[in-house]
Design an enzyme around this catalytic site. Sequence first.
Site, mmCIF file in Angstrom:
data_model
loop_
_atom_site.group_PDB
_atom_site.id
_atom_site.type_symbol
_atom_site.label_atom_id
_atom_site.label_comp_id
_atom_site.label_asym_id
_atom_site.label_seq_id
_atom_site.Cartn_x
_atom_site.Cartn_y
_atom_site.Cartn_z
ATOM 1 N N ASP A 18 0.860 -1.179 0.000
ATOM 2 C CA ASP A 18 0.000 0.000 0.000
ATOM 3 C C ASP A 18 0.902 1.238 0.000
ATOM 4 O O ASP A 18 1.813 1.347 0.826
ATOM 5 C CB ASP A 18 -0.884 -0.031 1.263
ATOM 6 C CG ASP A 18 -2.084 0.888 1.125
ATOM 7 O OD1 ASP A 18 -2.237 1.502 0.055
ATOM 8 O OD2 ASP A 18 -2.854 0.978 2.096
ATOM 9 N N ASP A 112 -3.041 2.475 -5.999
ATOM 10 C CA ASP A 112 -1.971 2.547 -5.005
ATOM 11 C C ASP A 112 -1.898 1.334 -4.093
ATOM 12 O O ASP A 112 -1.299 1.403 -3.039
ATOM 13 C CB ASP A 112 -2.162 3.816 -4.167
ATOM 14 C CG ASP A 112 -3.488 3.822 -3.423
ATOM 15 O OD1 ASP A 112 -4.394 3.070 -3.841
ATOM 16 O OD2 ASP A 112 -3.616 4.555 -2.446
ATOM 17 N N GLU A 113 -2.491 0.228 -4.485
ATOM 18 C CA GLU A 113 -2.614 -0.884 -3.568
ATOM 19 C C GLU A 113 -2.653 -2.181 -4.370
ATOM 20 O O GLU A 113 -3.267 -2.228 -5.435
ATOM 21 C CB GLU A 113 -3.966 -0.714 -2.861
ATOM 22 C CG GLU A 113 -4.061 -1.170 -1.454
ATOM 23 C CD GLU A 113 -5.502 -1.046 -0.966
ATOM 24 O OE1 GLU A 113 -5.959 -1.993 -0.360
ATOM 25 O OE2 GLU A 113 -6.147 -0.003 -1.212
#
Lengths: 433, 340
Positions: A18, A112-113
Amino acid sequence: MAERPRFGGDEPTICHVDMDAFFASVEVLDHPELKGKPVIVGGTGSRGVVAACTYEARRFGVRSAMAMTRAKQLCPDAIVMPGRFARYQELSALVHEAFHEVTDLVESIGLDEAFLDVAPAIRRLGPPVEIAQGLRRSIWDKTKLVSSVGIGRTKMLAKLASREAKPKATARGVERGRGVVRIAPEDELAFLHPMEIRALWGIGPQTAEKFYAVGIRTVGELASLDAPTIERLVGRSMGPHLLAMANGEDTRVVVPSRELKSIGQEQTFAQDLAEVASVLPYLTEQAERVAHQLRSKGLRARTTTIKVRFSDFTDLTRSSTTEVGIDTGPAIIAVATGLLEKVELRGGIRLFGISCSGFATHDANQLSLFDTNAPSEAATLQETWEPVSGAVDAIRERFGADALSVASHLGRSGTVDALRPERWGPTAPEEST
Amino acid sequence: MLSGLLLHCEGNLLTITGTDLDLAIRVELEVIGIADGSTVVPARLATDIVRSLEPGALTLDTNEDRVDIAAARSHFGIRAYPPMEFPTVSAVGAPTTQLGTQALAEGLRQVVRASSSDDARPLLTGVLLTNYGDTVRMVATDSYRLALRDLAGSSVLAAERDILVPARALAELQRLTTAAGAGDDASVGVASSANEIAFTTANVTISTRLLEGTYPDYRQLIPESYPNQLVVGKESLLAAVRRVRLLVRDNTTPVRLSMRAGGVDLAVKSQDGDASETVDGDYTGEDITIAFNPSYLIDGIDAVLSDEVLIESTDASRPATVRSAEQADFRYLLMPVRVA
């Protein structure tokens, strides 16, 4: 979901990666003078909402999905910036490049993960903790952005672990994160049981209330219940699943993200509809959901297709291509409504659906022979709504899909249940590869 | 009813009609008529059955709501529908124009590809037929490229106006005329009314509703002259663009053409990597680089009928033309892709 043969025995190999305060960190990266300052990315208008904020801003209690006016009260010195999607997408591509250098078992969750199953990489790159540290370095080298990695035997444990690995913002200051946190199999229950039940996947505010009502607040307390009791509280489909998760079990494997060709929604009506006006609420709802799906995958679509099933079960599809990629509800609504208005509905339709395809990932711009300086309605709406949409997502993420809706959908009860194909939330989006 | 085929037998003539209300296709076949009659059969099922039968003669026998299809030792009885409910397909009238089948097939192949499939821009989903001097000109554009072909030696359209024919109907006509592979003197009859047009070959008639509206003025889009001219071998350029396109997975990655004395350099850069290639040719003009959508470029080169292709250009943001170096009856106008 099928079990994949495991490479590492009991060794936890699932990593949840993350990016730390992604949007806000990108802004700091591009504006070095902001380093160490409270930065908030989100809607800058009077009714704007926080989409992301730096840890310095979190010290003052600012959180994502918070009203911008509230955030400014908490942190008057915060620097508020509108989002720049294209830039985030660009850096996200680099981050994903780093993922794929480790393994192809990458399940991407937005920009983003991602979940990575690093089992196949152990022989090549060493134990998971080393792989995770290497990955953080490689992400840093490529983007100069910081990430946190959680390692666990299951996806849920990995996700909870990455939260542990992150920096902590307290009133006293920002505490550096641990970067990588691995939950050893023998430590799982000790890690999980003290947590608040909301930490478990699938427990939203409403389900949590049911447990609070009987005095259950922690995962450990939930794990101590017997199966029939849980099923009485939350129903038969959810009960066994929650109990397993409370005991650290989660059979979901990392499913490599396929290359999507389209994202869509469709719905059969209880009664045939014969007017544009009566189809519009469904169209709007579907468009919003498709838009949300597109955004969560960092995609923009250039082609919007509607599908209509007439009462005699014949299907008709109509599509339209916009000059720009779109990912906002209003833009998709405009295109889909334009298409719907050209369909003869008088015989009645039993199903309506929207799908978006033709994902644009490049900024190259095909010029038109006709010197149309005026952008299309869809392009204008896209531009208007783009900055707001990130905040919409943040609110839905935090408060549930119903927290925000299109005003025209709100019934007297203030809910949109009537439009829902299922009571328990949106149906899984239809994705085709 | 629209998924059905109307079968009508009169004397020794069997007429088969299918329609979706916009487009109708009628085929006439000589048969041995035993009794006159009509029926409507489910198209897909009837076609599958007939196609699967042993070669040889077959018998069709209709009874109220049933059709019996028999051949050799096979027998099918399928549900049929009353012909009364089949939509009326109006007859447009006798052909007033004849177009050479071969030239028409060629022209359709060159032009139909440039039409739009975007239903939100209905006019651009059509192909314009217009009188141009003593030829019939076909024009199609999806606003990114425009294809134009003059059918020399064809008689002029009777109508004194432009006709906008749905590209979908012309794609069917293209299949038909290509399959016909007819001799030099074969022709296709054209008849039109205020809102319909029909094309007739020996035994097939394709009729379609016309699109209504004013087609964009394409003439003003065509530059009068170009400062830059590149002549290259058609097949080598086509093969080169197809090769570098292998790296293009979405439709937005352009191919860059850098034109200079002695030829052209092609380059593609995508998330998967990069590719480059050089094709020798004759170039006059300034050294320039222009980016195009590779698929659109391929469509244009592929539509050229001669061995050498002439690419004329002005600059990186104005339309270029792809055409034959020898013949002037076909032009393919292509807008560049602007790259950051």
